[in-house]
Design an enzyme around this catalytic site. Sequence first.
Site, PDB file in Angstrom:
ATOM      1  N   GLY A  20       1.851  -2.971   1.140  1.00  0.00           N
ATOM      2  CA  GLY A  20       1.539  -3.583   2.419  1.00  0.00           C
ATOM      3  C   GLY A  20       1.117  -5.028   2.285  1.00  0.00           C
ATOM      4  N   CYS A  55       6.618  -2.839  -0.660  1.00  0.00           N
ATOM      5  CA  CYS A  55       6.547  -1.992  -1.846  1.00  0.00           C
ATOM      6  C   CYS A  55       6.486  -0.494  -1.548  1.00  0.00           C
ATOM      7  CB  CYS A  55       5.352  -2.355  -2.730  1.00  0.00           C
ATOM      8  SG  CYS A  55       5.100  -4.122  -2.957  1.00  0.00           S
TER       9      CYS A  55
END
Length: 607
Positions: A81, A2
């Site tokens: 993450g 992301c």
Amino acid sequence: MCGLVGYAGFADCVPQGTEHTSLKEMTETLACRGPDASAVWAEDAAGLGHTRLATVDLVGGRQPMLLARDGRTVLAVAFTGEVYNHARLRGELTALGHRFTTRSDSEVVLHAIAAWGEQAPARLDGMFAYAAWEPDARRLTLARDRFGIKPLSYTRIRDAVVFGSEPKAVLAHPAVGTRLELDGLRELLLSAQPMIKTPGRSAFAGLNEVAAGTVVTVTPQGARTHRYWSLTPVEHCDDLPTTIARVRQLLQEAVTGQLAADVPVSVLLSGGLDSSAIAALARPAAGTLHTLSVDVGSRASSEDAMGRDPDGPYAEMMVGHLGSAHRRVRLAAGTLADPAHRARVGRLRDGLTLGDFDTSLLQLYRAVREDFPVTLAGDGADELFGGYRWFTPRAATAESFPWDSVLGRADLTRLLDPALAAALDLPAHRAELHRTACTEIEHLPGTTPAEAALRRDSYLNLTRFLPCLLDRADRLSMGVGLEVRVPFLDHRLVEYVFNAPWGFKTFDGREKSLLRAAVTDLLPEPVLARRKSPYPMVRDPAYRTALAGQVERLLADAGPATDLLDTTAVRSLLLEATGADRFPREGLELVLDLDQWLRTHRPTLHL
């Protein structure tokens, strides 16, 4: 994986009515980081944007994620993450009274921040960056994982902060200017050659990075930085056999934990010790083990500072040994020299590139992403276990970065305008960066000078050299929506190996003795005995010809970089490139990259 963006502060941080539009524009710059979903949230003086690559809880992990009480938002979080211990943390938080509606690690991070505030990052195992906004306190918290695997940049604008996963996202805010000063140019040049990353700095004036292992907290009263993790000395009490067994256990746990995903996972396999170890440890838990390798047609050459032998035979040996489903990605020299590919890499990196070292990696990642949203890689093993040729007592005692002896030999400042080169004074700047980095290193009482020097070498590699490679891997992988996980950077493994005596790391007279011993039963003897062979670079003469031609056209067209270059020196470099003995690729690539960077960002120059 992301991407995240946002702003926080007071309503007059930008002209009224433009905040939401700016947030969308910033979010769109990170579309490649999150191809599966995109959303923004804004309230009063703050806003968050998020693009999602879904790997865990594909339905339930959408962001930005909010925590509400009595119908009012008390915490908003954008997270990027992976947190590998999210299941255990969910149990702890549930016991504290928190309630969950998804299986995602993002929701665990949301509640971890609510429960533990600035102490939350220290409880997270993984690679991550996040932004958290608390409306009642008007408090913004920015945090980054221990090694800076996931990026996060920010800048102050009067009474507000604008932030994003990448500089381009922050620069997309209309109130943020693009300005290049001498310090920024120093950072731009040194992060590419000879690969020195200064914690917290960027090439853009006023734009900072959240440093690895750090939390930045901003309130109306000001900003505060808190370092929650660093490499610190701890007495190593285990003997050699126990140390080998412990390394095996920690690495196995890291690999197994990082295989967890709700999407297909692969392993990058070069046939070297690092990637082969990961693949072998992954096989029992992976079901069908999927591996990939790259072939750029390289050959051993005196031009290669570290030397190499072809990966292909060793990768194929490992495929046969493991029985993996394997794909060999073949790249042609012509595509690596394509200016469009170089421009793409430059835009992704927001900096100078490493030539075909980058363009080939981007194409490899693109091939991986065709079938796998997640892959495991061996990044960090050489820095941790001492795999580079500059891990020597002599290099460790030098008053310079250890890799300068191998990578810092090309004097690229000779290509710059002499007055600019003098103003930059890169030798003095590098010396100051080295002195500063060395002041961070602690040693236990009784540490011998030789052991202290080698421990310093390891610290510098992990905190100044490795970040350049991690930044490269993040930008290029996320440029195609691929998540790269790095088991060797599990912080428990790093802490343990960092503190092991250097004699343990070379006990068999070779580099990476501890790693080799830890996986000796898993790998074929030729792979175990293989010398260090770095990522391949193309040696095709067509690549040299293409670079030289592109530099000639740049000079003829008087591209923006010519204002910063000594064009006479560049023409001399072109003559050198026509010779048969040496290929001055670093100089040619610097000229092209600097021009591309200036065209892309169009900074105002204050040099």
